[in-house]
Write a protein that holds these residues in place. Structure first.
Motif, PDB file in Angstrom:
ATOM      1  N   GLY A 222      -7.938   5.152 -10.875  1.00 57.13           N
ATOM      2  CA  GLY A 222      -7.714   4.974 -12.201  1.00 57.13           C
ATOM      3  C   GLY A 222      -7.909   6.048 -12.698  1.00 57.13           C
ATOM      4  O   GLY A 222      -7.147   7.266 -11.821  1.00 57.13           O
ATOM      5  N   PRO A 223      -7.034   6.396 -14.046  1.00 55.15           N
ATOM      6  CA  PRO A 223      -7.179   7.683 -14.488  1.00 55.15           C
ATOM      7  C   PRO A 223      -8.857   8.535 -14.260  1.00 55.15           C
ATOM      8  O   PRO A 223      -7.880   9.935 -14.396  1.00 55.15           O
ATOM      9  CB  PRO A 223      -6.441   7.573 -16.545  1.00 55.15           C
ATOM     10  N   PHE A 224      -9.621   8.317 -13.855  1.00 54.66           N
ATOM     11  CA  PHE A 224     -10.491   8.878 -14.279  1.00 54.66           C
ATOM     12  C   PHE A 224     -11.189   9.476 -12.486  1.00 54.66           C
ATOM     13  O   PHE A 224     -11.471   9.885 -12.747  1.00 54.66           O
ATOM     14  CB  PHE A 224     -11.796   8.370 -14.696  1.00 54.66           C
ATOM     15  N   GLN A 225      -9.801   8.557 -11.887  1.00 55.18           N
ATOM     16  CA  GLN A 225     -10.365   8.975 -10.627  1.00 55.18           C
ATOM     17  C   GLN A 225     -11.647   8.286 -10.081  1.00 55.18           C
ATOM     18  O   GLN A 225     -12.485   8.779  -9.244  1.00 55.18           O
ATOM     19  CB  GLN A 225     -10.512  10.605  -9.257  1.00 55.18           C
ATOM     20  N   GLU A 226     -12.280   7.248  -9.832  1.00 50.80           N
ATOM     21  CA  GLU A 226     -13.099   6.218  -9.916  1.00 50.80           C
ATOM     22  C   GLU A 226     -13.772   6.502  -9.072  1.00 50.80           C
ATOM     23  O   GLU A 226     -14.439   4.911  -8.259  1.00 50.80           O
ATOM     24  CB  GLU A 226     -13.405   4.785 -11.062  1.00 50.80           C
ATOM     25  N   GLY A 227     -12.725   5.819  -7.997  1.00 49.90           N
ATOM     26  CA  GLY A 227     -13.243   5.753  -6.506  1.00 49.90           C
ATOM     27  C   GLY A 227     -12.794   4.720  -5.900  1.00 49.90           C
ATOM     28  O   GLY A 227     -11.311   4.483  -6.241  1.00 49.90           O
ATOM     29  N   GLU A 228     -12.902   4.488  -4.556  1.00 47.06           N
ATOM     30  CA  GLU A 228     -11.688   3.449  -4.374  1.00 47.06           C
ATOM     31  C   GLU A 228     -11.783   2.035  -4.848  1.00 47.06           C
ATOM     32  O   GLU A 228     -12.477   1.590  -5.110  1.00 47.06           O
ATOM     33  CB  GLU A 228     -11.534   3.475  -2.284  1.00 47.06           C
ATOM     34  N   PRO A 229     -10.113   1.783  -4.213  1.00 43.25           N
ATOM     35  CA  PRO A 229      -9.670   0.434  -4.536  1.00 43.25           C
ATOM     36  C   PRO A 229     -10.516  -1.198  -4.282  1.00 43.25           C
ATOM     37  O   PRO A 229     -11.023  -0.543  -2.606  1.00 43.25           O
ATOM     38  CB  PRO A 229      -8.324   0.233  -4.332  1.00 43.25           C
ATOM     39  N   THR A 230     -10.919  -1.965  -4.999  1.00 42.08           N
ATOM     40  CA  THR A 230     -11.177  -3.310  -3.963  1.00 42.08           C
ATOM     41  C   THR A 230     -10.207  -3.481  -2.654  1.00 42.08           C
ATOM     42  O   THR A 230      -9.151  -3.314  -2.906  1.00 42.08           O
ATOM     43  CB  THR A 230     -11.573  -4.066  -5.063  1.00 42.08           C
ATOM     44  N   PRO A 231     -10.522  -4.277  -1.635  1.00 40.07           N
ATOM     45  CA  PRO A 231      -9.345  -4.556  -0.740  1.00 40.07           C
ATOM     46  C   PRO A 231      -8.961  -5.601  -1.674  1.00 40.07           C
ATOM     47  O   PRO A 231      -7.195  -5.663  -1.535  1.00 40.07           O
ATOM     48  CB  PRO A 231     -10.386  -5.758   0.028  1.00 40.07           C
ATOM     49  N   LYS A 232      -8.802  -6.348  -2.759  1.00 33.35           N
ATOM     50  CA  LYS A 232      -7.852  -7.350  -3.477  1.00 33.35           C
ATOM     51  C   LYS A 232      -6.393  -6.567  -3.691  1.00 33.35           C
ATOM     52  O   LYS A 232      -5.825  -6.440  -3.786  1.00 33.35           O
ATOM     53  CB  LYS A 232      -8.687  -7.608  -4.730  1.00 33.35           C
ATOM     54  N   LYS A 233      -7.231  -5.702  -4.780  1.00 30.88           N
ATOM     55  CA  LYS A 233      -6.322  -3.895  -5.247  1.00 30.88           C
ATOM     56  C   LYS A 233      -5.562  -3.380  -4.085  1.00 30.88           C
ATOM     57  O   LYS A 233      -4.558  -3.546  -4.942  1.00 30.88           O
ATOM     58  CB  LYS A 233      -6.841  -3.116  -6.277  1.00 30.88           C
ATOM     59  N   LEU A 234      -6.247  -3.225  -3.397  1.00 29.59           N
ATOM     60  CA  LEU A 234      -5.568  -2.585  -1.844  1.00 29.59           C
ATOM     61  C   LEU A 234      -4.268  -3.532  -1.792  1.00 29.59           C
ATOM     62  O   LEU A 234      -2.455  -3.278  -1.843  1.00 29.59           O
ATOM     63  CB  LEU A 234      -6.814  -2.293  -1.142  1.00 29.59           C
ATOM     64  N   GLU A 235      -4.584  -5.014  -1.148  1.00 31.53           N
ATOM     65  CA  GLU A 235      -3.525  -5.854  -0.958  1.00 31.53           C
ATOM     66  C   GLU A 235      -2.367  -5.807  -1.701  1.00 31.53           C
ATOM     67  O   GLU A 235      -1.437  -6.046  -2.067  1.00 31.53           O
ATOM     68  CB  GLU A 235      -4.663  -7.545  -0.942  1.00 31.53           C
ATOM     69  N   GLU A 236      -3.060  -5.981  -3.480  1.00 30.78           N
ATOM     70  CA  GLU A 236      -1.597  -6.105  -4.681  1.00 30.78           C
ATOM     71  C   GLU A 236      -0.982  -4.612  -4.671  1.00 30.78           C
ATOM     72  O   GLU A 236       0.401  -4.773  -4.785  1.00 30.78           O
ATOM     73  CB  GLU A 236      -3.026  -5.977  -5.912  1.00 30.78           C
ATOM     74  N   LEU A 237      -1.618  -3.604  -3.904  1.00 31.43           N
ATOM     75  CA  LEU A 237      -0.674  -2.454  -3.961  1.00 31.43           C
ATOM     76  C   LEU A 237       0.390  -2.439  -3.032  1.00 31.43           C
ATOM     77  O   LEU A 237       1.542  -2.206  -2.812  1.00 31.43           O
ATOM     78  CB  LEU A 237      -1.441  -1.163  -3.815  1.00 31.43           C
ATOM     79  N   ILE A 238      -0.395  -2.749  -1.674  1.00 24.64           N
ATOM     80  CA  ILE A 238       0.664  -3.919  -0.747  1.00 24.64           C
ATOM     81  C   ILE A 238       1.587  -4.511  -0.534  1.00 24.64           C
ATOM     82  O   ILE A 238       2.779  -3.343  -0.250  1.00 24.64           O
ATOM     83  CB  ILE A 238      -0.060  -3.928   0.721  1.00 24.64           C
ATOM     84  N   SER A 239       1.151  -5.579  -1.366  1.00 19.49           N
ATOM     85  CA  SER A 239       2.596  -6.809  -1.883  1.00 19.49           C
ATOM     86  C   SER A 239       3.605  -5.536  -2.271  1.00 19.49           C
ATOM     87  O   SER A 239       5.326  -6.143  -2.621  1.00 19.49           O
ATOM     88  CB  SER A 239       1.572  -7.555  -2.960  1.00 19.49           C
ATOM     89  N   PHE A 240       2.626  -4.889  -3.875  1.00 18.78           N
ATOM     90  CA  PHE A 240       3.829  -3.889  -5.119  1.00 18.78           C
ATOM     91  C   PHE A 240       4.918  -3.528  -4.311  1.00 18.78           C
ATOM     92  O   PHE A 240       6.176  -3.317  -4.418  1.00 18.78           O
ATOM     93  CB  PHE A 240       3.401  -3.408  -5.854  1.00 18.78           C
ATOM     94  N   ALA A 241       4.631  -2.287  -2.903  1.00 23.75           N
ATOM     95  CA  ALA A 241       4.750  -1.586  -2.263  1.00 23.75           C
ATOM     96  C   ALA A 241       6.072  -2.254  -1.725  1.00 23.75           C
ATOM     97  O   ALA A 241       6.924  -1.997  -1.143  1.00 23.75           O
ATOM     98  CB  ALA A 241       4.157  -0.977  -1.572  1.00 23.75           C
ATOM     99  N   LYS A 242       5.495  -3.234  -0.814  1.00 24.28           N
ATOM    100  CA  LYS A 242       6.697  -4.211  -0.288  1.00 24.28           C
ATOM    101  C   LYS A 242       8.030  -4.461  -1.104  1.00 24.28           C
ATOM    102  O   LYS A 242       9.009  -4.803  -0.905  1.00 24.28           O
ATOM    103  CB  LYS A 242       5.829  -4.776   0.974  1.00 24.28           C
TER     104      LYS A 242
END
Length: 299
Positions: A222-242
Protein backbone atom coordinates in the motif's frame (compact mmCIF):
# COMPACT_ATOMS: atom_id res chain seq x y z
CA UNK A 1 3.83 0.19 8.87
CA UNK A 2 4.08 1.02 12.52
CA UNK A 3 5.60 4.43 13.06
CA UNK A 4 7.05 5.71 16.32
CA UNK A 5 8.40 9.01 17.53
CA UNK A 6 11.15 8.90 20.11
CA UNK A 7 13.28 11.73 21.41
CA UNK A 8 16.18 10.94 23.68
CA UNK A 9 15.96 12.21 27.23
CA UNK A 10 19.03 14.28 26.52
CA UNK A 11 17.13 16.12 23.80
CA UNK A 12 14.37 17.01 26.22
CA UNK A 13 16.94 18.20 28.73
CA UNK A 14 18.47 20.38 26.03
CA UNK A 15 15.33 22.49 25.59
CA UNK A 16 16.89 25.32 27.56
CA UNK A 17 19.86 25.29 25.23
CA UNK A 18 17.58 25.38 22.18
CA UNK A 19 15.66 28.32 23.61
CA UNK A 20 18.88 30.15 24.34
CA UNK A 21 19.73 29.92 20.65
CA UNK A 22 16.61 31.85 19.72
CA UNK A 23 18.59 35.05 19.34
CA UNK A 24 20.25 33.58 16.26
CA UNK A 25 16.97 32.26 14.90
CA UNK A 26 16.30 32.69 11.21
CA UNK A 27 19.64 34.24 10.29
CA UNK A 28 22.81 32.53 9.13
CA UNK A 29 25.33 34.50 7.06
CA UNK A 30 22.58 36.99 6.24
CA UNK A 31 20.29 34.26 4.92
CA UNK A 32 16.91 33.06 6.12
CA UNK A 33 17.52 29.80 7.99
CA UNK A 34 14.94 27.04 7.47
CA UNK A 35 14.61 23.29 7.95
CA UNK A 36 13.03 20.80 5.56
CA UNK A 37 11.86 17.22 5.91
CA UNK A 38 12.05 14.85 2.93
CA UNK A 39 13.83 15.05 -0.42
CA UNK A 40 11.08 16.66 -2.58
CA UNK A 41 10.37 19.27 0.09
CA UNK A 42 14.07 20.03 0.45
CA UNK A 43 14.59 20.40 -3.28
CA UNK A 44 11.59 22.65 -3.82
CA UNK A 45 12.50 24.95 -0.93
CA UNK A 46 16.11 25.08 -2.16
CA UNK A 47 14.98 25.97 -5.68
CA UNK A 48 12.61 28.71 -4.57
CA UNK A 49 14.86 30.01 -1.79
CA UNK A 50 17.98 30.12 -3.93
CA UNK A 51 20.92 31.96 -2.41
CA UNK A 52 18.69 33.91 -0.01
CA UNK A 53 17.94 30.87 2.17
CA UNK A 54 20.06 28.49 4.24
CA UNK A 55 18.33 25.09 4.04
CA UNK A 56 18.92 22.16 6.41
CA UNK A 57 17.35 18.82 5.52
CA UNK A 58 16.30 16.72 8.50
CA UNK A 59 15.45 13.32 6.94
CA UNK A 60 18.69 12.15 5.30
CA UNK A 61 18.95 10.36 1.96
CA UNK A 62 18.42 6.63 2.35
CA UNK A 63 16.21 6.99 5.42
CA UNK A 64 12.61 5.77 5.52
CA UNK A 65 10.60 8.96 6.05
CA UNK A 66 7.82 7.42 8.14
CA UNK A 67 10.25 5.92 10.67
CA UNK A 68 12.53 8.95 10.98
CA UNK A 69 13.44 10.04 14.52
CA UNK A 70 15.17 13.42 14.96
CA UNK A 71 18.53 13.39 16.67
CA UNK A 72 19.75 15.92 19.22
CA UNK A 73 21.68 17.66 16.45
CA UNK A 74 18.53 17.78 14.30
CA UNK A 75 16.65 19.38 17.16
CA UNK A 76 19.34 22.00 17.67
CA UNK A 77 19.27 22.86 13.97
CA UNK A 78 15.49 23.07 14.03
CA UNK A 79 15.60 25.39 17.04
CA UNK A 80 17.57 27.91 14.95
CA UNK A 81 15.19 27.76 11.98
CA UNK A 82 12.52 30.27 11.12
CA UNK A 83 10.39 27.74 9.20
CA UNK A 84 10.01 23.97 9.19
CA UNK A 85 8.85 22.88 5.73
CA UNK A 86 7.01 19.56 5.54
CA UNK A 87 5.01 17.77 2.89
CA UNK A 88 2.21 16.82 5.30
CA UNK A 89 -0.53 14.18 5.01
CA UNK A 90 1.21 11.81 7.40
CA UNK A 91 4.68 11.90 5.84
CA UNK A 92 6.21 13.56 8.91
CA UNK A 93 4.49 12.18 12.02
CA UNK A 94 7.41 13.47 14.11
CA UNK A 95 7.08 17.14 13.16
CA UNK A 96 4.60 18.40 15.79
CA UNK A 97 6.47 16.75 18.63
CA UNK A 98 9.80 18.02 17.33
CA UNK A 99 8.48 21.58 17.17
CA UNK A 100 7.09 21.29 20.68
CA UNK A 101 10.33 19.88 22.05
CA UNK A 102 12.46 22.75 20.75
CA UNK A 103 10.41 25.21 22.77
CA UNK A 104 10.65 27.57 19.80
CA UNK A 105 7.30 29.33 19.94
CA UNK A 106 7.87 31.39 16.80
CA UNK A 107 8.89 28.43 14.61
CA UNK A 108 6.44 28.26 11.69
CA UNK A 109 5.45 24.95 10.08
CA UNK A 110 4.70 25.24 6.36
CA UNK A 111 2.83 22.27 4.87
CA UNK A 112 3.54 22.18 1.14
CA UNK A 113 0.62 19.87 0.28
CA UNK A 114 -1.86 22.49 1.46
CA UNK A 115 -4.63 23.32 -1.01
CA UNK A 116 -4.17 20.30 -3.28
CA UNK A 117 -6.85 18.12 -4.82
CA UNK A 118 -6.12 15.05 -2.72
CA UNK A 119 -6.68 11.36 -3.43
CA UNK A 120 -8.65 9.67 -0.65
CA UNK A 121 -7.41 6.29 0.57
CA UNK A 122 -9.47 3.17 1.13
CA UNK A 123 -9.90 2.16 4.77
CA UNK A 124 -7.44 -0.70 4.27
CA UNK A 125 -4.82 1.70 2.93
CA UNK A 126 -4.93 4.41 5.57
CA UNK A 127 -5.10 2.08 8.56
CA UNK A 128 -3.00 -1.03 9.15
CA UNK A 129 -4.85 -2.10 12.28
CA UNK A 130 -2.16 -0.60 14.52
CA UNK A 131 -2.08 2.97 13.31
CA UNK A 132 -4.17 5.38 11.27
CA UNK A 133 -1.96 6.92 8.59
CA UNK A 134 -4.46 9.55 7.51
CA UNK A 135 -7.22 9.76 4.94
CA UNK A 136 -5.23 10.80 1.87
CA UNK A 137 -2.40 9.58 -0.33
CA UNK A 138 0.62 11.67 0.74
CA UNK A 139 2.73 11.31 -2.44
CA UNK A 140 1.64 14.62 -3.95
CA UNK A 141 5.08 15.46 -5.40
CA UNK A 142 4.78 12.62 -7.95
CA UNK A 143 2.46 14.82 -9.96
CA UNK A 144 3.84 17.74 -11.94
CA UNK A 145 0.84 19.84 -10.93
CA UNK A 146 1.53 18.79 -7.35
CA UNK A 147 5.12 20.00 -7.61
CA UNK A 148 3.92 23.41 -8.75
CA UNK A 149 1.47 23.71 -5.86
CA UNK A 150 4.23 22.74 -3.42
CA UNK A 151 6.48 25.40 -4.94
CA UNK A 152 3.72 28.00 -4.67
CA UNK A 153 3.27 27.18 -0.99
CA UNK A 154 7.02 27.39 -0.43
CA UNK A 155 7.14 30.80 -2.12
CA UNK A 156 4.32 32.13 0.07
CA UNK A 157 5.99 30.98 3.29
CA UNK A 158 9.42 32.30 2.31
CA UNK A 159 8.00 35.64 1.18
CA UNK A 160 6.11 36.04 4.45
CA UNK A 161 9.27 35.36 6.44
CA UNK A 162 11.54 37.47 4.25
CA UNK A 163 9.39 40.09 2.46
CA UNK A 164 12.43 41.99 1.22
CA UNK A 165 13.23 38.98 -0.98
CA UNK A 166 9.66 38.29 -2.13
CA UNK A 167 10.28 39.30 -5.73
CA UNK A 168 13.35 37.06 -5.90
CA UNK A 169 11.32 34.10 -4.61
CA UNK A 170 8.54 34.88 -7.10
CA UNK A 171 10.98 34.85 -10.00
CA UNK A 172 12.39 31.50 -8.90
CA UNK A 173 8.85 30.13 -8.67
CA UNK A 174 8.08 31.28 -12.22
CA UNK A 175 11.26 29.71 -13.57
CA UNK A 176 10.44 26.41 -11.85
CA UNK A 177 6.84 26.52 -13.06
CA UNK A 178 8.06 27.00 -16.63
CA UNK A 179 10.40 24.00 -16.33
CA UNK A 180 7.57 21.84 -15.02
CA UNK A 181 5.19 22.96 -17.76
CA UNK A 182 7.82 22.18 -20.38
CA UNK A 183 8.18 18.63 -19.05
CA UNK A 184 4.41 18.24 -18.85
CA UNK A 185 4.00 19.46 -22.41
CA UNK A 186 6.55 16.92 -23.58
CA UNK A 187 5.14 13.85 -21.84
CA UNK A 188 1.37 14.22 -21.54
CA UNK A 189 0.97 13.70 -25.32
CA UNK A 190 3.24 10.65 -25.19
CA UNK A 191 0.89 8.95 -22.75
CA UNK A 192 -2.28 9.85 -24.67
CA UNK A 193 -2.46 6.50 -26.46
CA UNK A 194 -2.06 4.55 -23.21
CA UNK A 195 -5.06 5.95 -21.34
CA UNK A 196 -6.43 3.45 -18.84
CA UNK A 197 -3.44 1.13 -19.02
CA UNK A 198 -1.94 -0.20 -15.81
CA UNK A 199 1.53 -0.86 -14.48
CA UNK A 200 2.55 -2.88 -11.42
CA UNK A 201 4.88 -1.41 -8.84
CA UNK A 202 6.28 -2.16 -5.39
CA UNK A 203 4.14 0.23 -3.36
CA UNK A 204 1.23 2.49 -4.19
CA UNK A 205 3.13 5.77 -4.42
CA UNK A 206 2.11 6.80 -7.93
CA UNK A 207 -1.58 7.67 -7.59
CA UNK A 208 -1.14 11.37 -8.39
CA UNK A 209 1.08 10.57 -11.34
CA UNK A 210 -1.48 8.10 -12.65
CA UNK A 211 -4.31 10.61 -12.31
CA UNK A 212 -2.30 13.16 -14.27
CA UNK A 213 -1.31 10.71 -17.02
CA UNK A 214 -4.57 8.74 -17.22
CA UNK A 215 -2.98 5.49 -16.02
CA UNK A 216 -3.73 2.95 -13.30
CA UNK A 217 -1.33 1.50 -10.74
CA UNK A 218 -1.43 -1.93 -9.13
CA UNK A 219 0.94 -2.45 -6.23
CA UNK A 220 2.48 -5.11 -4.04
CA UNK A 221 2.27 -2.87 -0.95
CA UNK A 222 0.00 0.00 0.00
CA UNK A 223 0.95 3.70 0.06
CA UNK A 224 2.71 3.40 3.42
CA UNK A 225 4.69 0.21 2.62
CA UNK A 226 2.74 -1.79 5.18
CA UNK A 227 4.58 -5.05 4.51
CA UNK A 228 4.35 -8.12 2.32
CA UNK A 229 0.97 -8.92 0.73
CA UNK A 230 -1.18 -11.86 1.75
CA UNK A 231 -1.09 -14.99 -0.45
CA UNK A 232 -4.52 -13.98 -1.74
CA UNK A 233 -3.28 -10.52 -2.74
CA UNK A 234 -0.27 -12.06 -4.48
CA UNK A 235 -2.54 -14.42 -6.42
CA UNK A 236 -4.65 -11.45 -7.49
CA UNK A 237 -1.57 -9.59 -8.69
CA UNK A 238 -0.37 -12.63 -10.65
CA UNK A 239 -3.77 -12.99 -12.33
CA UNK A 240 -3.91 -9.26 -13.09
CA UNK A 241 -0.42 -9.24 -14.59
CA UNK A 242 -1.17 -12.25 -16.80
CA UNK A 243 -4.57 -10.97 -17.93
CA UNK A 244 -3.15 -7.57 -18.81
CA UNK A 245 0.07 -8.86 -20.41
CA UNK A 246 2.24 -6.94 -17.94
CA UNK A 247 5.83 -7.18 -19.19
CA UNK A 248 7.57 -5.20 -16.43
CA UNK A 249 7.25 -5.28 -12.65
CA UNK A 250 8.57 -2.08 -11.14
CA UNK A 251 10.58 -1.97 -7.93
CA UNK A 252 11.34 1.01 -5.71
CA UNK A 253 14.73 1.64 -4.23
CA UNK A 254 13.50 1.68 -0.62
CA UNK A 255 10.91 -1.09 -0.89
CA UNK A 256 11.85 -4.74 -0.44
CA UNK A 257 12.27 -6.28 -3.90
CA UNK A 258 11.61 -9.85 -2.77
CA UNK A 259 7.87 -10.07 -3.51
CA UNK A 260 8.11 -8.01 -6.70
CA UNK A 261 10.85 -10.28 -8.02
CA UNK A 262 8.76 -13.34 -7.16
CA UNK A 263 5.81 -11.82 -8.99
CA UNK A 264 7.97 -11.11 -12.03
CA UNK A 265 9.15 -14.72 -12.17
CA UNK A 266 5.59 -16.03 -11.87
CA UNK A 267 4.35 -14.00 -14.85
CA UNK A 268 7.51 -14.08 -16.97
CA UNK A 269 8.13 -10.33 -16.65
CA UNK A 270 11.31 -8.34 -16.27
CA UNK A 271 11.99 -5.96 -13.39
CA UNK A 272 12.84 -2.27 -13.51
CA UNK A 273 13.29 0.42 -10.86
CA UNK A 274 11.12 3.48 -10.36
CA UNK A 275 12.19 6.24 -8.00
CA UNK A 276 9.36 7.71 -5.89
CA UNK A 277 11.69 10.60 -4.99
CA UNK A 278 10.92 10.33 -1.30
CA UNK A 279 14.54 9.84 -0.30
CA UNK A 280 16.69 11.02 -3.21
CA UNK A 281 16.78 12.01 -6.86
CA UNK A 282 16.55 15.27 -8.79
CA UNK A 283 12.85 16.12 -9.13
CA UNK A 284 12.38 16.82 -12.83
CA UNK A 285 15.17 14.61 -14.15
CA UNK A 286 13.92 11.66 -12.11
CA UNK A 287 10.30 12.24 -13.21
CA UNK A 288 11.51 12.18 -16.81
CA UNK A 289 13.37 8.91 -16.19
CA UNK A 290 10.30 7.38 -14.51
CA UNK A 291 8.10 8.43 -17.43
CA UNK A 292 10.48 6.90 -19.97
CA UNK A 293 10.57 3.59 -18.09
CA UNK A 294 6.78 3.41 -17.81
CA UNK A 295 6.36 4.27 -21.49
CA UNK A 296 8.83 1.57 -22.49
CA UNK A 297 6.93 -1.01 -20.40
CA UNK A 298 3.73 -0.22 -22.31
CA UNK A 299 5.11 -0.40 -25.83
Amino acid sequence: MKRKFKIAAAALAAMAIFTACAGDKGVESGKLTVSTSINPVNQIVTIIGGDKVEVSRMVPAGSEAHDFEPTIRDMETLSKSKILFISGLGMEPWSDKAKETTGAKDLVTAELSSGMDLIALDDADHSDGEEDHGEYDPHVWLSLDGMVTMAENAEKALSAASPENAEYFRQNLEAFRNDVLELKGEYIPKFASYQGKAFVTGHAAFGYMCRELGLEQMSVEGPFQEGEPTPKKLEELISFAKENSIKTIFLEEQASPKVSETLAREVGASTETLNPLESEGDLLQTMKENYDKILKSME
